[in-house]
Write an enzyme that holds these catalytic residues in place. Structure first.
Site, short mmCIF file in Angstrom:
data_model
loop_
_atom_site.label_atom_id
_atom_site.label_comp_id
_atom_site.label_asym_id
_atom_site.label_seq_id
_atom_site.Cartn_x
_atom_site.Cartn_y
_atom_site.Cartn_z
CG LEU A 6 -1.96 -1.07 1.33
CD1 LEU A 6 -2.64 -1.04 2.69
CD2 LEU A 6 -2.98 -0.91 0.23
CG ASN A 8 -1.97 4.38 2.95
OD1 ASN A 8 -1.78 3.23 2.59
ND2 ASN A 8 -3.13 4.79 3.43
CB CYS A 9 1.90 0.42 4.00
SG CYS A 9 2.73 -0.78 5.06
CG ASP A 10 4.48 4.59 8.22
OD1 ASP A 10 4.33 5.42 7.30
OD2 ASP A 10 4.09 4.78 9.39
NE ARG A 13 4.46 5.91 3.15
CZ ARG A 13 3.86 6.82 3.87
NH1 ARG A 13 4.47 7.94 4.17
NH2 ARG A 13 2.66 6.63 4.33
#
Length: 105
Positions: A6, A8-10, A13
């Site tokens: 995803l 927006n998944c830390d 990233r």
């Protein structure tokens, strides 16, 4: 190398930053090819479903009892992340073992 996760998944990233040149697929918008998901399920089984996620907690008990592949097809955010494919080999999560196997220090 391909990374399924995803945007927006830390954790995703962190993996993207560490891995450099990776083809990224957002599981919500791009999905996961059926053959990749099947291979991942054969490899990781029910560990592929993130039962600690907000999506999982939002499911009714009757939905949770459905087959994992059906749940993942309907709710892609349930997949544990990231799922990394390199030359046909799959890795799940951004654990020390995964980082070591991928040559990331």
């Amino acid at each position: 190398m391909r990374l399924f996760g995803l945007k927006n998944c830390d954790t995703c990233r962190k993996a993207l930053k560490s891995l450099g040149e990776v083809e990224f697929f957002d599981v919500r918008s791009d999905g996961v090819p059926e053959y990749v998901m099947s291979c991942a399920f054969e490899t990781f089984g029910d560990a592929l479903v993130n039962t600690r996620s907000t999506t999982w907690r939002g499911l009714k008990e009757s939905e949770r009892s459905r087959p994992s592949l059906e749940l993942l097809a309907e709710h892609p955010a349930l997949m544990k992340r990231p799922l990394i494919e390199r030359d046909g080999e799959l890795f799940l999560g951004w654990t020390p073992d995964t980082r070591s196997a991928l040559g990331v220090v």
